[in-house]
Structure formats: structure tokens, C-alpha cells
Design a protein around this motif. Structure first.
Motif, PDB file in Angstrom:
ATOM      1  N   SER A  54       0.811  -1.219   0.000  1.00 18.57           N
ATOM      2  CA  SER A  54       0.000   0.000   0.000  1.00 18.57           C
ATOM      3  C   SER A  54       0.846   1.271   0.000  1.00 18.57           C
ATOM      4  N   ARG A  55       2.121   1.143   0.379  1.00 19.14           N
ATOM      5  CA  ARG A  55       2.985   2.317   0.450  1.00 19.14           C
ATOM      6  C   ARG A  55       4.435   1.878   0.282  1.00 19.14           C
ATOM      7  N   TYR A  56       5.173   2.639  -0.496  1.00 25.68           N
ATOM      8  CA  TYR A  56       6.606   2.402  -0.653  1.00 25.68           C
ATOM      9  C   TYR A  56       7.355   3.479   0.122  1.00 25.68           C
ATOM     10  N   ASN A  57       8.357   3.081   0.867  1.00 27.44           N
ATOM     11  CA  ASN A  57       9.195   4.006   1.626  1.00 27.44           C
ATOM     12  C   ASN A  57      10.570   4.078   0.987  1.00 27.44           C
TER      13      ASN A  57
ATOM     14  N   ALA B 136       6.530   0.777   8.949  1.00 25.16           N
ATOM     15  CA  ALA B 136       6.433  -0.284   7.948  1.00 25.16           C
ATOM     16  C   ALA B 136       6.057  -1.581   8.656  1.00 25.16           C
ATOM     17  N   ASP B 137       5.312  -2.443   7.968  1.00 23.98           N
ATOM     18  CA  ASP B 137       4.953  -3.724   8.579  1.00 23.98           C
ATOM     19  C   ASP B 137       5.640  -4.909   7.897  1.00 23.98           C
TER      20      ASP B 137
END
Length: 99
Positions: A15-18, A74-75
Motif C-alpha cells: 500500500s505504500r513504498y518508503n 512499515a509492517d
């Protein structure tokens, strides 16, 4: 936390890139490890003292990486790459691991 070398996790959506995170650990060997390893190098076999050092380094660096990932909420960590190297010179020898 899931840590994987793959670029995705089956059944999970990203859902999200860091920004990439990294961790490094450098650990020195001691004189006794070096002496034992020189015998193993000459006669053949496995160097359990060096193997233990490498396992300790991997554990330390993965824990550091997980902490940094959790700090940015982050998971999971995907695309993990492990790089081992040796730093030696002036009569000393150390191992380095990068994630």
C-alpha cells in the motif's frame, strides 16, 4: 514483521513504498578465532568460530533493520539483500555485513 528477499508477499498488497533502509554491522575477530581459522584453512573443514561470528552479525543487523522499519511504520521488509565482506589490514581482520 515479515522480512523477505522477494519483491512481493503472496496474498498481501503493497500500500505504500518508503525510501530504502539499510543497516551495517562490523565485528572484529579475536586472535584465538584467527589462529583456529588458520588451521582450518590449512587442513580444510569448517570454522565454527567464524560461523558463530557471522550468525551473530546477521542477527544484530536484521534486528537493527526491523527497528528502523518499525520507526517508519512499515509492517514488512521486501527485497532484502545481504552483503558480507571482510575488512583486513595492518594485522587485523574484521567482518562486515550489510542489509
Amino acid at each position: 514483521m515479515i522480512v523477505t528477499t522477494t519483491n512481493s508477499i503472496e496474498g498481501r498488497e503493497i500500500s505504500r513504498y518508503n525510501d530504502p533502509i539499510a543497516a551495517n554491522v562490523v565485528i572484529g575477530t579475536n586472535i584465538f578465532s584467527d589462529i583456529g581459522a588458520s588451521y582450518v584453512d590449512f587442513f580444510g573443514g569448517r570454522s565454527t568460530s567464524y560461523e558463530k561470528k557471522m550468525q551473530e552479525m546477521y542477527k544484530r543487523v536484521t534486528e537493527t533493520l526491523k527497528q528502523r522499519a518499525q520507526a517508519i511504520r512499515a509492517d514488512a521488509i521486501i527485497g532484502l539483500s545481504v552483503d558480507n565482506d571482510e575488512i583486513s589490514g595492518k594485522g587485523s581482520q574484521m567482518f562486515m555485513i550489510r542489509l
